[in-house]
Scaffold this active site. Structure first.
Site, PDB file in Angstrom:
ATOM      1  N   SER A   9      -3.610   0.587  14.298  1.00 53.76           N
ATOM      2  CA  SER A   9      -4.247   1.900  14.501  1.00 53.76           C
ATOM      3  C   SER A   9      -4.614   2.021  15.980  1.00 53.76           C
ATOM      4  O   SER A   9      -4.882   1.002  16.630  1.00 53.76           O
ATOM      5  CB  SER A   9      -5.533   1.992  13.673  1.00 53.76           C
ATOM      6  OG  SER A   9      -6.320   3.072  14.126  1.00 53.76           O
ATOM      7  N   LYS A  28      -7.770  -4.021  13.090  1.00 50.82           N
ATOM      8  CA  LYS A  28      -6.533  -3.427  13.615  1.00 50.82           C
ATOM      9  C   LYS A  28      -6.164  -4.012  14.986  1.00 50.82           C
ATOM     10  O   LYS A  28      -4.989  -4.148  15.309  1.00 50.82           O
ATOM     11  CB  LYS A  28      -6.677  -1.895  13.690  1.00 50.82           C
ATOM     12  CG  LYS A  28      -6.815  -1.233  12.307  1.00 50.82           C
ATOM     13  CD  LYS A  28      -5.578  -1.469  11.455  1.00 50.82           C
ATOM     14  CE  LYS A  28      -5.609  -0.710  10.146  1.00 50.82           C
ATOM     15  NZ  LYS A  28      -4.389  -0.913   9.341  1.00 50.82           N
ATOM     16  N   GLY A  66       0.814  -1.220   0.000  1.00 53.66           N
ATOM     17  CA  GLY A  66       0.000   0.000   0.000  1.00 53.66           C
ATOM     18  C   GLY A  66       0.840   1.259   0.000  1.00 53.66           C
ATOM     19  O   GLY A  66       0.480   2.258   0.623  1.00 53.66           O
ATOM     20  N   ASP A 117      -2.367  -7.398  -5.454  1.00 54.78           N
ATOM     21  CA  ASP A 117      -3.453  -7.330  -4.479  1.00 54.78           C
ATOM     22  C   ASP A 117      -3.077  -8.262  -3.324  1.00 54.78           C
ATOM     23  O   ASP A 117      -2.958  -9.481  -3.511  1.00 54.78           O
ATOM     24  CB  ASP A 117      -4.752  -7.792  -5.164  1.00 54.78           C
ATOM     25  CG  ASP A 117      -5.944  -7.751  -4.226  1.00 54.78           C
ATOM     26  OD1 ASP A 117      -5.747  -7.710  -2.990  1.00 54.78           O
ATOM     27  OD2 ASP A 117      -7.079  -7.774  -4.732  1.00 54.78           O
ATOM     28  N   ASN A 129       1.398  -2.403   5.375  1.00 57.46           N
ATOM     29  CA  ASN A 129       0.788  -1.080   5.560  1.00 57.46           C
ATOM     30  C   ASN A 129      -0.559  -0.936   4.847  1.00 57.46           C
ATOM     31  O   ASN A 129      -1.384  -0.137   5.271  1.00 57.46           O
ATOM     32  CB  ASN A 129       1.778  -0.018   5.049  1.00 57.46           C
ATOM     33  CG  ASN A 129       1.129   1.329   4.835  1.00 57.46           C
ATOM     34  OD1 ASN A 129       0.894   2.078   5.786  1.00 57.46           O
ATOM     35  ND2 ASN A 129       0.803   1.647   3.579  1.00 57.46           N
ATOM     36  N   TYR A 140     -13.177  -2.034  11.007  1.00 57.12           N
ATOM     37  CA  TYR A 140     -11.793  -1.535  10.953  1.00 57.12           C
ATOM     38  C   TYR A 140     -11.076  -1.762  12.288  1.00 57.12           C
ATOM     39  O   TYR A 140      -9.935  -2.236  12.328  1.00 57.12           O
ATOM     40  CB  TYR A 140     -11.841  -0.059  10.589  1.00 57.12           C
ATOM     41  CG  TYR A 140     -10.508   0.632  10.421  1.00 57.12           C
ATOM     42  CD1 TYR A 140      -9.727   0.420   9.290  1.00 57.12           C
ATOM     43  CD2 TYR A 140     -10.037   1.519  11.390  1.00 57.12           C
ATOM     44  CE1 TYR A 140      -8.510   1.071   9.132  1.00 57.12           C
ATOM     45  CE2 TYR A 140      -8.823   2.175  11.242  1.00 57.12           C
ATOM     46  CZ  TYR A 140      -8.064   1.945  10.104  1.00 57.12           C
ATOM     47  OH  TYR A 140      -6.858   2.596   9.962  1.00 57.12           O
ATOM     48  N   ARG A 196       0.871   5.587  -2.132  1.00 56.37           N
ATOM     49  CA  ARG A 196       0.492   6.912  -1.604  1.00 56.37           C
ATOM     50  C   ARG A 196       0.457   6.867  -0.073  1.00 56.37           C
ATOM     51  O   ARG A 196       0.716   5.822   0.537  1.00 56.37           O
ATOM     52  CB  ARG A 196      -0.869   7.337  -2.161  1.00 56.37           C
ATOM     53  CG  ARG A 196      -2.005   6.493  -1.632  1.00 56.37           C
ATOM     54  CD  ARG A 196      -3.359   6.996  -2.135  1.00 56.37           C
ATOM     55  NE  ARG A 196      -4.414   6.444  -1.310  1.00 56.37           N
ATOM     56  CZ  ARG A 196      -5.648   6.219  -1.732  1.00 56.37           C
ATOM     57  NH1 ARG A 196      -5.988   6.508  -2.972  1.00 56.37           N
ATOM     58  NH2 ARG A 196      -6.552   5.734  -0.908  1.00 56.37           N
ATOM     59  N   ILE A 225      -3.614  10.681  11.140  1.00 60.49           N
ATOM     60  CA  ILE A 225      -2.518  11.106  10.261  1.00 60.49           C
ATOM     61  C   ILE A 225      -3.135  11.681   8.980  1.00 60.49           C
ATOM     62  O   ILE A 225      -4.053  11.072   8.402  1.00 60.49           O
ATOM     63  CB  ILE A 225      -1.599   9.904   9.907  1.00 60.49           C
ATOM     64  CG1 ILE A 225      -1.150   9.146  11.175  1.00 60.49           C
ATOM     65  CG2 ILE A 225      -0.385  10.375   9.083  1.00 60.49           C
ATOM     66  CD1 ILE A 225      -0.325   9.923  12.173  1.00 60.49           C
TER      67      ILE A 225
HETATM   68  P1  NAI Z   1      -4.287   5.413   1.988  1.00 63.11           P
HETATM   69  O1  NAI Z   1      -5.680   5.026   1.624  1.00 63.11           O
HETATM   70  O2  NAI Z   1      -3.796   6.765   1.604  1.00 63.11           O
HETATM   71  O3  NAI Z   1      -3.253   4.317   1.432  1.00 63.11           O
HETATM   72  C1  NAI Z   1      -3.499   2.946   1.500  1.00 63.11           C
HETATM   73  C2  NAI Z   1      -2.922   2.300   0.268  1.00 63.11           C
HETATM   74  O4  NAI Z   1      -3.218   0.882   0.324  1.00 63.11           O
HETATM   75  C3  NAI Z   1      -3.544   2.819  -1.031  1.00 63.11           C
HETATM   76  O5  NAI Z   1      -2.528   3.225  -1.933  1.00 63.11           O
HETATM   77  C4  NAI Z   1      -4.314   1.618  -1.565  1.00 63.11           C
HETATM   78  O6  NAI Z   1      -4.375   1.546  -2.982  1.00 63.11           O
HETATM   79  C5  NAI Z   1      -3.544   0.450  -0.978  1.00 63.11           C
HETATM   80  N1  NAI Z   1      -4.320  -0.783  -0.945  1.00 63.11           N
HETATM   81  C6  NAI Z   1      -5.624  -0.910  -0.592  1.00 63.11           C
HETATM   82  N2  NAI Z   1      -6.029  -2.188  -0.758  1.00 63.11           N
HETATM   83  C7  NAI Z   1      -4.952  -2.893  -1.205  1.00 63.11           C
HETATM   84  C8  NAI Z   1      -4.743  -4.250  -1.560  1.00 63.11           C
HETATM   85  N3  NAI Z   1      -5.740  -5.143  -1.505  1.00 63.11           N
HETATM   86  N4  NAI Z   1      -3.524  -4.639  -1.992  1.00 63.11           N
HETATM   87  C9  NAI Z   1      -2.512  -3.722  -2.071  1.00 63.11           C
HETATM   88  N5  NAI Z   1      -2.652  -2.426  -1.754  1.00 63.11           N
HETATM   89  C10 NAI Z   1      -3.870  -2.004  -1.326  1.00 63.11           C
HETATM   90  O7  NAI Z   1      -4.191   5.182   3.575  1.00 63.11           O
HETATM   91  P2  NAI Z   1      -3.133   5.705   4.658  1.00 63.11           P
HETATM   92  O8  NAI Z   1      -3.811   6.743   5.469  1.00 63.11           O
HETATM   93  O9  NAI Z   1      -1.820   5.994   4.040  1.00 63.11           O
HETATM   94  O10 NAI Z   1      -3.045   4.408   5.576  1.00 63.11           O
HETATM   95  C11 NAI Z   1      -1.969   3.489   5.534  1.00 63.11           C
HETATM   96  C12 NAI Z   1      -2.139   2.506   6.690  1.00 63.11           C
HETATM   97  O11 NAI Z   1      -2.131   3.230   7.924  1.00 63.11           O
HETATM   98  C13 NAI Z   1      -3.460   1.754   6.651  1.00 63.11           C
HETATM   99  O12 NAI Z   1      -3.275   0.424   7.101  1.00 63.11           O
HETATM  100  C14 NAI Z   1      -4.325   2.522   7.632  1.00 63.11           C
HETATM  101  O13 NAI Z   1      -5.338   1.715   8.176  1.00 63.11           O
HETATM  102  C15 NAI Z   1      -3.292   2.905   8.665  1.00 63.11           C
HETATM  103  N6  NAI Z   1      -3.685   4.030   9.503  1.00 63.11           N
HETATM  104  C16 NAI Z   1      -3.916   5.256   8.974  1.00 63.11           C
HETATM  105  C17 NAI Z   1      -4.277   6.303   9.782  1.00 63.11           C
HETATM  106  C18 NAI Z   1      -4.524   7.680   9.268  1.00 63.11           C
HETATM  107  O14 NAI Z   1      -4.934   8.536  10.068  1.00 63.11           O
HETATM  108  N7  NAI Z   1      -4.297   7.975   7.993  1.00 63.11           N
HETATM  109  C19 NAI Z   1      -4.456   6.118  11.237  1.00 63.11           C
HETATM  110  C20 NAI Z   1      -4.176   4.780  11.697  1.00 63.11           C
HETATM  111  C21 NAI Z   1      -3.807   3.789  10.845  1.00 63.11           C
END
Ligand code: NAI
Length: 246
Positions: A142, A159, A13, A63, A90, A155, A16, A188
């Site tokens: 999380s 987590k 992931g 995936d 991630n 979710y 981005r 974040i």
């Molecule tokens: P985001 O949505 O910006 O990035 C997540 C990435 O995972 C995306 O690029 C997406 O295409 C990819 N992804 C989704 N399904 C997938 C799959 N089946 N196979 C491969 N890639 C896949 O999210 P963000 O905010 O960067 O989050 C990253 C991690 O941090 C996540 O696990 C999220 O739950 C966790 N997190 C984020 C928080 C926040 O406040 N942004 C807070 C706590 C945890």
């Protein structure tokens, strides 16, 4: 010498958001970095921008819920770089609904990506790390996996599951010199949180003693520490990074 010289890291992931910043930090520290995601355009953009720091950054569309795709990913990385020293689980998604309105498909898809995807990647990569007799696995959980959150039962369960998974796998893999830890971020600023309504964002802000949201690079700094040799005696831990929120 940079912290991650001669290390190969898979970050799921990472096209981005938080994953991208972890990939940037690892590339700046001389790792071979594998950007894994499902969005090809974003993968291409991220790989292009990171190659400025380090030529050994590649992107692989995969995936994480598909065992076959993850197996191919692992084989491709071994063929290209010869080892896998770091795995950052991630990739994650949200499908927020109150329990009463949550469809079974909302529950299943979140558990499938966040928890089952983490299991699949960890199992495939652990096979390699066990033979190597070293490795670092970092899972992105999380704070809601610790506290729970109304509207996020799927979710939060995924987590919280990651935290328990981290502790179990840390015990299993310790004899092979593999460290397994988790980070539990608070709020974040990424595309995941951008889509929350302004009033919800304001409510979160009021609950954060440091009175600001975290940035992806805050997580990336801790990720580097937990994946380089400075943290060799830390395993099975979940480290909260949330501006004091919980
Ligand atoms: P985001 O949505 O910006 O990035 C997540 C990435 O995972 C995306 O690029 C997406 O295409 C990819 N992804 C989704 N399904 C997938 C799959 N089946 N196979 C491969 N890639 C896949 O999210 P963000 O905010 O960067 O989050 C990253 C991690 O941090 C996540 O696990 C999220 O739950 C966790 N997190 C984020 C928080 C926040 O406040 N942004 C807070 C706590 C945890």
């Amino acid at each position: 010498m940079k912290n991650l010289s001669n290390k190969t890291a898979i970050i799921t992931g990472s096209a981005r958001g938080i994953g991208k910043d972890i990939a940037k930090k690892f590339s700046e520290n001389a790792a071979n970095v594998v950007i894994v995601d499902i969005i090809q355009d974003e993968i291409n953009k991220t790989v292009k921008s990171l190659k400025k720091f380090n030529p050994n950054v590649i992107g692989i569309k995969c995936d994480i819920t598909s065992e076959n795709e993850v197996q191919n990913l692992v084989e491709n990385v071994i063929e290209k770089f010869g080892s896998i020293d770091i795995l950052v689980n991630n990739a994650g998604i949200t499908k927020d609904k109150l329990l009463i309105r949550m469809k079974l498909s909302d529950w299943e898809s979140v558990l499938k990506v966040n928890l089952t995807g983490t299991f699949i990647c960890t199992q495939k990569v652990a096979k390699i790390m066990m033979k190597q007799r070293h490795g670092k696995i970092l899972n992105i959980s999380s704070v809601v996996g610790i506290t729970g959150n109304a509207g996020q039962s799927n979710y939060s369960a995924s987590k919280g599951g990651i935290i328990a998974f981290t502790k179990s796998i840390a015990k299993e893999l310790a004899p092979r010199n593999i460290n397994v830890n988790a980070i539990a971020p608070g709020f974040i600023e990424t595309e995941m949180t951008e889509k929350l309504p302004a009033e919800i964002q304001q409510k979160y802000l009021e609950s954060i003693p440091l009175n600001k949201f975290g940035k992806p690079h805050d997580i990336a700094e801790l990720a580097l520490f937990l994946c380089d040799n400075n943290s060799d005696y830390i395993t099975g831990q979940t480290i909260v990074i949330d501006g004091g929120m919980i």
